[in-house]
Design a protein around this motif. Structure first.
Motif, PDB file in Angstrom:
ATOM      1  N   MET A  31      92.322  53.934  40.974  1.00 41.19           N
ATOM      2  CA  MET A  31      93.039  55.092  40.438  1.00 41.19           C
ATOM      3  C   MET A  31      94.538  54.843  40.353  1.00 41.19           C
ATOM      4  N   SER A  32      95.134  55.397  39.315  1.00 36.74           N
ATOM      5  CA  SER A  32      96.592  55.391  39.225  1.00 36.74           C
ATOM      6  C   SER A  32      97.140  56.483  40.133  1.00 36.74           C
ATOM      7  N   VAL A  33      98.461  56.501  40.326  1.00 37.25           N
ATOM      8  CA  VAL A  33      99.065  57.510  41.187  1.00 37.25           C
ATOM      9  C   VAL A  33      98.834  58.901  40.619  1.00 37.25           C
ATOM     10  N   GLU A  34      98.866  59.025  39.280  1.00 40.85           N
ATOM     11  CA  GLU A  34      98.633  60.323  38.655  1.00 40.85           C
ATOM     12  C   GLU A  34      97.208  60.808  38.909  1.00 40.85           C
ATOM     13  N   GLU A  35      96.247  59.906  38.760  1.00 44.92           N
ATOM     14  CA  GLU A  35      94.840  60.264  38.959  1.00 44.92           C
ATOM     15  C   GLU A  35      94.568  60.621  40.414  1.00 44.92           C
ATOM     16  N   LEU A  36      95.161  59.874  41.318  1.00 46.13           N
ATOM     17  CA  LEU A  36      94.951  60.131  42.743  1.00 46.13           C
ATOM     18  C   LEU A  36      95.550  61.477  43.141  1.00 46.13           C
ATOM     19  N   LEU A  59      97.259  58.289  48.741  1.00 46.84           N
ATOM     20  CA  LEU A  59      98.305  58.246  47.719  1.00 46.84           C
ATOM     21  C   LEU A  59      99.616  57.742  48.320  1.00 46.84           C
ATOM     22  N   GLU A  60     100.003  58.320  49.444  1.00 43.45           N
ATOM     23  CA  GLU A  60     101.280  57.926  50.034  1.00 43.45           C
ATOM     24  C   GLU A  60     101.235  56.489  50.538  1.00 43.45           C
ATOM     25  N   SER A  61     100.069  56.066  51.014  1.00 41.88           N
ATOM     26  CA  SER A  61      99.933  54.697  51.500  1.00 41.88           C
ATOM     27  C   SER A  61     100.075  53.680  50.361  1.00 41.88           C
ATOM     28  N   ARG A  62      99.480  53.994  49.207  1.00 40.67           N
ATOM     29  CA  ARG A  62      99.507  53.055  48.081  1.00 40.67           C
ATOM     30  C   ARG A  62     100.775  53.189  47.234  1.00 40.67           C
ATOM     31  N   TYR A  68     105.445  61.658  43.021  1.00 40.45           N
ATOM     32  CA  TYR A  68     104.090  61.972  43.468  1.00 40.45           C
ATOM     33  C   TYR A  68     103.951  61.828  44.981  1.00 40.45           C
ATOM     34  N   ALA A  69     104.627  60.855  45.546  1.00 40.48           N
ATOM     35  CA  ALA A  69     104.607  60.698  47.004  1.00 40.48           C
ATOM     36  C   ALA A  69     105.276  61.896  47.669  1.00 40.48           C
ATOM     37  N   GLU A  70     106.374  62.380  47.077  1.00 45.18           N
ATOM     38  CA  GLU A  70     107.055  63.557  47.631  1.00 45.18           C
ATOM     39  C   GLU A  70     106.158  64.792  47.552  1.00 45.18           C
ATOM     40  N   ARG A  71     105.476  64.959  46.423  1.00 46.36           N
ATOM     41  CA  ARG A  71     104.558  66.093  46.299  1.00 46.36           C
ATOM     42  C   ARG A  71     103.435  66.003  47.331  1.00 46.36           C
ATOM     43  N   ALA A  72     102.926  64.805  47.519  1.00 51.09           N
ATOM     44  CA  ALA A  72     101.847  64.612  48.491  1.00 51.09           C
ATOM     45  C   ALA A  72     102.322  64.960  49.899  1.00 51.09           C
TER      46      ALA A  72
END
Length: 256
Positions: A31-36, A59-62, A68-72
């Motif tokens: 999965m891409s970051v968007e998909e994840l 997500l944050e690990s990858r 997206y990491a901030e949103r997660a």
């Protein structure tokens, strides 16, 4: 001969074992970051909080950097809270505040930190045994009040400020009730100075709560038994002036 055959086959077994990786059993591996992120968000919206937590963590690990990491990092706070992992939610909120102090939605992290400490609702066992929540350890309530207070002070125009203020009133009342329990406990056991001091603390620090007249009543009774008549008279005067029709006032006047 057997030993030579074993030495030849061992490397083949090792290569065979290495041919499968942990990602082979991970449906999110490609999965891409968007998909994840979309998968995590869908799990969150569907109240599948455990799955949402797992996906946000992956997500944050990858993809540890970027929006997206901030949103997660922000949304996982809510997932932990709803999943019942309140302590982890508080730690996650603290982490987000430290990493992103100027984020557009950092006020949400402040709010969720307070909400995660807001533990006035009775658990099943508390309801079963009809335990008064104000007799429990008040530390979580004090922490929640402090967290909400920080939110209101730093972000007075936040969309969460009004709700935080309402919860602060409830927390303040609960903390005052706890102090009354302690003061009454001291009084019943003859620790009159401790009872009077605790009641005085309520009068000075929890003004406009329903517990103030009861605290004044404890002060009047404790000071009378200690033969500190001037202090007893002062407490009674405050009680009469501010709560002329209260039961505590009637009892104190009748006993004088």
């Amino acid at each position: 001969m057997a030993v030579r055959y074993l030495l030849l086959i061992l490397p083949l077994l090792w290569l065979s074992g290495c041919s499968s990786s942990p990602d082979d059993n991970d449906p999110t591996a490609g999965m891409s970051v968007e998909e994840l992120y979309e998968a995590a968000r869908e799990a969150l919206d569907n109240t599948n909080y455990e799955e949402a937590i797992n996906l946000y963590e992956r997500l944050e690990s990858r993809f540890p950097y970027g929006p997206y990491a901030e949103r997660a990092q922000l949304e996982i706070i809510y997932a932990y809270y709803k999943y019942g992992e309140t302590e982890t939610a508080i730690l996650s909120a603290d982490r987000f505040i430290k990493l992103h102090p100027n984020h557009a939605h950092v006020d949400y992290a402040y709010y969720m930190r307070g909400l995660s400490s807001f533990r006035l609702e009775p658990s099943f066992l508390n309801r079963w045994f009809d335990q008064d929540m104000t007799e429990r350890d008040p530390q979580p309530s004090r922490e929640a009040f402090r967290y909400f207070s920080e939110l209101v002070e730093k972000f007075p125009d936040s969309r969460y400020a009004e709700d935080a203020i309402g919860r602060m009133y409830a927390l303040r009342d609960a903390l005052a009730k706890h102090e009354i329990h302690v003061a009454s406990y001291y009084y019943k056991r003859g620790a009159l100075i401790a009872a009077a001091n605790r009641a005085k603390h309520i009068v000075e620090n929890y003004q406009k709560t329903e517990q103030v007249p009861e605290a004044l009543g404890i002060m009047v009774r404790a000071y009378r038994q200690l033969e500190m008549n001037d202090l007893a008279a002062d407490a009674l005067e405050v009680l009469e002036l501010n709560y002329p029709n209260h039961d505590e006032t009637k009892k104190a006047k009748a006993a004088s």
